[in-house]
Write a protein that holds these residues in place. Structure first.
Motif, PDB file in Angstrom:
ATOM      1  N   VAL A  79       0.874  -1.173   0.000  1.00  9.69           N
ATOM      2  CA  VAL A  79       0.000   0.000   0.000  1.00  9.69           C
ATOM      3  C   VAL A  79       0.909   1.221   0.000  1.00  9.69           C
ATOM      4  CG1 VAL A  79      -1.734   1.282   1.306  1.00  9.69           C
ATOM      5  CG2 VAL A  79      -1.817  -1.236   1.260  1.00  9.69           C
ATOM      6  N   HIS A  80       0.793   2.055  -1.024  1.00  7.72           N
ATOM      7  CA  HIS A  80       1.678   3.208  -1.208  1.00  7.72           C
ATOM      8  C   HIS A  80       0.850   4.481  -1.204  1.00  7.72           C
ATOM      9  CE1 HIS A  80       3.361  -0.315  -3.201  1.00  7.72           C
ATOM     10  NE2 HIS A  80       4.543   0.156  -2.836  1.00  7.72           N
ATOM     11  N   ILE A  81       1.180   5.414  -0.318  1.00  6.87           N
ATOM     12  CA  ILE A  81       0.527   6.711  -0.274  1.00  6.87           C
ATOM     13  C   ILE A  81       1.317   7.650  -1.185  1.00  6.87           C
ATOM     14  CG2 ILE A  81      -0.243   8.622   1.200  1.00  6.87           C
ATOM     15  CD1 ILE A  81      -1.531   5.843   1.838  1.00  6.87           C
ATOM     16  N   LEU A  82       0.640   8.185  -2.201  1.00  8.18           N
ATOM     17  CA  LEU A  82       1.331   9.014  -3.189  1.00  8.18           C
ATOM     18  C   LEU A  82       1.365  10.482  -2.787  1.00  8.18           C
ATOM     19  CD1 LEU A  82       0.150   7.587  -6.621  1.00  8.18           C
ATOM     20  CD2 LEU A  82       1.936   6.761  -5.071  1.00  8.18           C
ATOM     21  N   GLY A  83       2.453  11.145  -3.210  1.00  9.77           N
ATOM     22  CA  GLY A  83       2.603  12.577  -3.014  1.00  9.77           C
ATOM     23  C   GLY A  83       2.130  13.332  -4.235  1.00  9.77           C
ATOM     24  N   GLU A  84       1.889  14.637  -4.057  1.00  8.69           N
ATOM     25  CA  GLU A  84       1.373  15.453  -5.162  1.00  8.69           C
ATOM     26  C   GLU A  84       2.350  15.500  -6.340  1.00  8.69           C
ATOM     27  OE1 GLU A  84       0.476  19.340  -3.673  1.00  8.69           O
ATOM     28  OE2 GLU A  84       2.548  19.769  -3.160  1.00  8.69           O
ATOM     29  N   HIS A  85       3.599  15.159  -6.115  1.00 12.74           N
ATOM     30  CA  HIS A  85       4.584  15.118  -7.199  1.00 12.74           C
ATOM     31  C   HIS A  85       4.465  13.837  -8.035  1.00 12.74           C
ATOM     32  CE1 HIS A  85       6.344  12.840  -3.883  1.00 12.74           C
ATOM     33  NE2 HIS A  85       7.140  12.263  -4.760  1.00 12.74           N
ATOM     34  N   GLN A  86       3.520  12.955  -7.707  1.00 14.04           N
ATOM     35  CA  GLN A  86       3.428  11.654  -8.372  1.00 14.04           C
ATOM     36  C   GLN A  86       2.153  11.469  -9.198  1.00 14.04           C
ATOM     37  OE1 GLN A  86       4.322   9.484  -4.639  1.00 14.04           O
ATOM     38  NE2 GLN A  86       6.071   8.673  -5.790  1.00 14.04           N
ATOM     39  N   TRP A 123       4.604   3.846   2.895  1.00 17.89           N
ATOM     40  CA  TRP A 123       4.173   2.552   2.375  1.00 17.89           C
ATOM     41  C   TRP A 123       3.956   1.564   3.509  1.00 17.89           C
ATOM     42  CZ3 TRP A 123       7.256  -1.543   3.616  1.00 17.89           C
ATOM     43  CH2 TRP A 123       8.605  -1.304   3.873  1.00 17.89           C
ATOM     44  N   LEU A 124       3.116   0.580   3.230  1.00 18.56           N
ATOM     45  CA  LEU A 124       2.878  -0.552   4.130  1.00 18.56           C
ATOM     46  C   LEU A 124       2.948  -1.828   3.321  1.00 18.56           C
ATOM     47  CD1 LEU A 124      -0.334   0.711   5.982  1.00 18.56           C
ATOM     48  CD2 LEU A 124       1.962   0.508   6.990  1.00 18.56           C
ATOM     49  N   VAL A 125       3.410  -2.891   3.933  1.00 19.53           N
ATOM     50  CA  VAL A 125       3.208  -4.233   3.411  1.00 19.53           C
ATOM     51  C   VAL A 125       2.183  -4.857   4.345  1.00 19.53           C
ATOM     52  CG1 VAL A 125       4.216  -6.525   3.072  1.00 19.53           C
ATOM     53  CG2 VAL A 125       5.448  -4.483   2.318  1.00 19.53           C
ATOM     54  N   CYS A 126       1.141  -5.417   3.750  1.00 16.72           N
ATOM     55  CA  CYS A 126       0.017  -5.937   4.524  1.00 16.72           C
ATOM     56  C   CYS A 126      -0.291  -7.381   4.137  1.00 16.72           C
ATOM     57  CB  CYS A 126      -1.227  -5.101   4.277  1.00 16.72           C
ATOM     58  SG  CYS A 126      -1.049  -3.350   4.665  1.00 16.72           S
ATOM     59  N   ARG A 127      -0.665  -8.165   5.150  1.00 17.25           N
ATOM     60  CA  ARG A 127      -1.099  -9.555   4.937  1.00 17.25           C
ATOM     61  C   ARG A 127      -2.606  -9.542   4.719  1.00 17.25           C
ATOM     62  NH1 ARG A 127      -3.372 -13.203   8.140  1.00 17.25           N
ATOM     63  NH2 ARG A 127      -3.058 -11.885   9.974  1.00 17.25           N
ATOM     64  N   ASP A 148       6.911   2.149   6.221  1.00 18.18           N
ATOM     65  CA  ASP A 148       7.789   3.290   6.406  1.00 18.18           C
ATOM     66  C   ASP A 148       7.001   4.542   6.062  1.00 18.18           C
ATOM     67  OD1 ASP A 148       9.836   5.127   6.613  1.00 18.18           O
ATOM     68  OD2 ASP A 148      11.085   4.217   5.064  1.00 18.18           O
ATOM     69  N   GLU A 149       7.022   5.514   6.974  1.00 19.99           N
ATOM     70  CA  GLU A 149       6.302   6.765   6.762  1.00 19.99           C
ATOM     71  C   GLU A 149       7.247   7.927   6.542  1.00 19.99           C
ATOM     72  OE1 GLU A 149       7.549   7.033  10.922  1.00 19.99           O
ATOM     73  OE2 GLU A 149       6.890   5.389   9.669  1.00 19.99           O
ATOM     74  N   ALA A 150       8.462   7.668   6.109  1.00 21.22           N
ATOM     75  CA  ALA A 150       9.512   8.683   6.068  1.00 21.22           C
ATOM     76  C   ALA A 150       9.541   9.543   4.810  1.00 21.22           C
ATOM     77  CB  ALA A 150      10.879   8.026   6.266  1.00 21.22           C
ATOM     78  N   GLY A 151       8.641   9.334   3.851  1.00 21.48           N
ATOM     79  CA  GLY A 151       8.666  10.144   2.636  1.00 21.48           C
ATOM     80  C   GLY A 151       8.309  11.589   2.918  1.00 21.48           C
ATOM     81  N   ALA A 152       8.747  12.482   2.053  1.00 29.50           N
ATOM     82  CA  ALA A 152       8.507  13.913   2.242  1.00 29.50           C
ATOM     83  C   ALA A 152       7.549  14.438   1.182  1.00 29.50           C
ATOM     84  CB  ALA A 152       9.822  14.672   2.172  1.00 29.50           C
TER      85      ALA A 152
END
Length: 168
Positions: A79-86, A123-127, A148-152
């Motif tokens: 699961v990927h959370i996208l930024g406005e640059h994407q 991002w998350l890896v989920c079962r 990991d929630e470290a993206g800017a």
């Protein structure tokens, strides 16, 4: 009791009304990925945080989508959370008939072999714990096992049929 004129002019429910109403609902944009014979993935605006304990998320996936065969069998998903640059990445994963993982998409294999996209906000890896039939979709319920929630940056939103930033 009188009914306001706005309430008297309603439309019957159906797919077009649902789409029209939800075009007015701003939603965060995520990409869901899974490992199969080839990696699969799609853009999702249906991602929801379900519970903190255990850490559960849900998302919908169409059973007619090209990603469904892999999602139907996957034990783990990304699961990927996208930024406005994407915006381009979101558009690529929303498009059918293309290799979504080909250049310029940057990705690597993460925990459990799940394809992880680079440069995302988090991002998350989920079962996967359940796939619930929901019309022409399946509602996937999954438990987070790594992330990991470290993206800017700021989040990408979907509104009125377009990908938007917070300031658009």
């Amino acid at each position: 009791m009188s009914v306001s004129p706005e309430l008297r002019t309603f439309r019957s429910t159906g797919p077009e009304l649902l789409r029209s109403v939800f075009r007015r609902h701003a939603a965060g944009v995520a990409v869901i990925t899974a490992r199969g014979a080839r990696p699969a993935g799609f853009t999702a605006t249906s991602l929801t945080s379900v519970a903190a304990e255990p850490p559960l998320v849900s998302f919908g996936v169409g059973t007619g989508s090209s990603s469904w065969p892999v999602m139907a069998e996957a034990e783990y998903v990304g699961v990927h959370i996208l930024g406005e640059h994407q915006r381009e990445l979101a558009a690529a994963f929303a498009r059918s008939g293309v290799d979504r993982f080909a250049a310029p998409t940057r990705w690597r294999a993460g925990p459990e072999g799940v394809p992880l996209l680079e440069g995302v906000l988090a991002w998350l890896v989920c079962r996967v714990v359940a796939r619930v039939p929901a019309g022409d979709h399946r509602l996937v319920l999954a438990e987070a096992v790594a992330g990991d929630e470290a993206g800017a940056g700021l989040p990408l939103l979907y509104h009125q049929g377009r990908f938007n930033g917070l300031r658009d």
